[in-house]
Design an enzyme around this catalytic site. Sequence first.
Site, PDB file in Angstrom:
ATOM      1  N   ASP A 160      -6.497  -6.708   4.203  1.00 30.21           N
ATOM      2  CA  ASP A 160      -7.584  -6.020   3.508  1.00 30.21           C
ATOM      3  C   ASP A 160      -8.530  -7.052   2.906  1.00 30.21           C
ATOM      4  OD1 ASP A 160      -9.044  -3.948   2.182  1.00 30.21           O
ATOM      5  OD2 ASP A 160      -8.000  -4.497   0.337  1.00 30.21           O
TER       6      ASP A 160
ATOM      7  N   TYR B 241       0.824  -1.209   0.000  1.00 34.16           N
ATOM      8  CA  TYR B 241       0.000   0.000   0.000  1.00 34.16           C
ATOM      9  C   TYR B 241       0.863   1.265   0.000  1.00 34.16           C
ATOM     10  CZ  TYR B 241      -4.714  -1.835   0.789  1.00 34.16           C
ATOM     11  OH  TYR B 241      -5.939  -2.431   0.647  1.00 34.16           O
TER      12      TYR B 241
ATOM     13  N   ASP C  56     -12.505  -8.654   4.535  1.00 30.01           N
ATOM     14  CA  ASP C  56     -13.799  -8.610   3.834  1.00 30.01           C
ATOM     15  C   ASP C  56     -14.419 -10.003   3.798  1.00 30.01           C
ATOM     16  OD1 ASP C  56     -13.532  -5.893   3.279  1.00 30.01           O
ATOM     17  OD2 ASP C  56     -14.222  -6.120   1.212  1.00 30.01           O
TER      18      ASP C  56
ATOM     19  N   ASP D 226      -3.624 -18.265   0.496  1.00 33.31           N
ATOM     20  CA  ASP D 226      -4.637 -18.918  -0.354  1.00 33.31           C
ATOM     21  C   ASP D 226      -5.406 -19.977   0.448  1.00 33.31           C
ATOM     22  OD1 ASP D 226      -2.218 -20.289  -0.266  1.00 33.31           O
ATOM     23  OD2 ASP D 226      -2.268 -20.951  -2.349  1.00 33.31           O
TER      24      ASP D 226
ATOM     25  N   LYS E 230       2.550 -15.523   2.429  1.00 33.48           N
ATOM     26  CA  LYS E 230       2.692 -16.275   1.175  1.00 33.48           C
ATOM     27  C   LYS E 230       4.181 -16.610   1.058  1.00 33.48           C
ATOM     28  CE  LYS E 230       1.200 -17.913  -2.790  1.00 33.48           C
ATOM     29  NZ  LYS E 230       0.326 -19.114  -2.856  1.00 33.48           N
TER      30      LYS E 230
HETATM   31  C1  IPM Z   1     -10.378  -0.907   3.893  1.00 33.04           C
HETATM   32  C2  IPM Z   1     -10.596  -0.303   2.535  1.00 33.04           C
HETATM   33  C3  IPM Z   1      -9.424   0.605   2.228  1.00 33.04           C
HETATM   34  C4  IPM Z   1      -8.173  -0.248   2.240  1.00 33.04           C
HETATM   35  C5  IPM Z   1      -9.563   1.382   0.904  1.00 33.04           C
HETATM   36  C6  IPM Z   1     -10.845   2.190   0.876  1.00 33.04           C
HETATM   37  C7  IPM Z   1      -8.371   2.247   0.645  1.00 33.04           C
HETATM   38  O1  IPM Z   1     -10.765  -1.305   1.584  1.00 33.04           O
HETATM   39  O2  IPM Z   1     -10.259  -0.136   4.866  1.00 33.04           O
HETATM   40  O3  IPM Z   1     -10.326  -2.123   3.977  1.00 33.04           O
HETATM   41  O4  IPM Z   1      -7.873  -0.924   1.240  1.00 33.04           O
HETATM   42  O5  IPM Z   1      -7.477  -0.252   3.256  1.00 33.04           O
HETATM   43 MG    MG Z   2     -10.894  -3.255   2.392  1.00 30.93          MG
END
Ligand code: IPM
Ligand code: MG
Length: 358
Positions: A249, A142, A253, A225, A192
């Site tokens: 990240d 990042y 999710d 993975d 990884k």
């Molecule tokens: C998160 C989001 C952010 C990230 C984006 C919006 C930059 O996806 O906080 O997970 O990738 O960190």
């Molecule tokens: Mg995110």
Amino acid sequence: MTYNIAVLDGDGIGPEICNGAIKVLKRVGEKFGHTFNFRHLLIGGCAIDATGSPLPEETVNACLASDSVLLGAVGGYKWDNLPGDKRPEKGLLGIRKAMGLYSNIRPAKLWKSLAKASPLKYELVKDGVEIIIVRELIGGIYFGDRERGTDKNGAEYALDTEKYSVPEIERITRIACELAMKRSKKLVSVDKANVLETSRLWRKTVHEYAAKNFPEVEVTDVLVDNMAMQIVKNPAQFDVVVTSNIFGDILSDEAAQVTGSIGMLASSSLGDTARGLYEPIHGSAPDIAGKDIANPIATILAAAMMLRDSFNLTREYDAIESAIQKVLDKNIRTADIMEEGMIKVSGSVMSDLIADVI
Ligand code: IPM
Ligand code: MG
């Protein structure tokens, strides 16, 4: 006590969900005798529109001068075609970096009353799931060097770099081990290492640091993975998970989705001081912005985490969490978690009801 909170409403549903959290914080203040002052500042797309920058200097300064920061969400279609360094997301990355928030804690907890909302088979989640992802937040790909160019054959190329130093890995390992010590004493580290050099250093450092400083913590390595697969195969096996910025990240999710209710999950970002940044895990949902249907619970929980983790107000945290549980137990739901036979309410009614039972 008086606490000064910087509120970064952001874009889309950001302002409405922050409103809900502020309502609940005010109620907590009345009940427990605290004063919360709120200062609203611009970040993301609305900041681009007003100032040309996704992260105005005033916002950075005010956050650094605050006791803690509450954030709604940033981004929207309107700003999707801007160049990388002018996008709303750049504001979020910038404030994380400016505040030195290297540790991002993302608990994916399945609320028992919402177990049916999980897309996984009921028997996989019926005993509860709570995966706490500890994501490194201001390093790795990042923030590594980036480049766009044309090579000697005339082909356009792009380059992003992943880089981690031992101290960066050690400090996030410490946070994860401290958390593991308060819980199962089991830590899963995701990398990884079969391919990436940064992952090999990550793995070695996590083990050495944990063995030396937290000998009671049992560290297990899982390749990213495989981890993606295990989260949907048997999510209940995980407790505390530590990983790099980009893997965190993605996996957070996935873990959030397993709980069936991304509108219920909050996250905290902290560095070496008590000042943190607290936000819901979900995004700015521009498609439903302004309609008062967004679920404010994730942001309310983020505010609760602020009370507990920045201000050491544990009773107040518990009061908010149990108020949410009580409202869910009364079968009250926002649209995103609606099920047959439940009572559907708007986002603002949901936050009113939560504030009322505190
Ligand atoms: C998160 C989001 C952010 C990230 C984006 C919006 C930059 O996806 O906080 O997970 O990738 O960190
Ligand atoms: Mg995110």
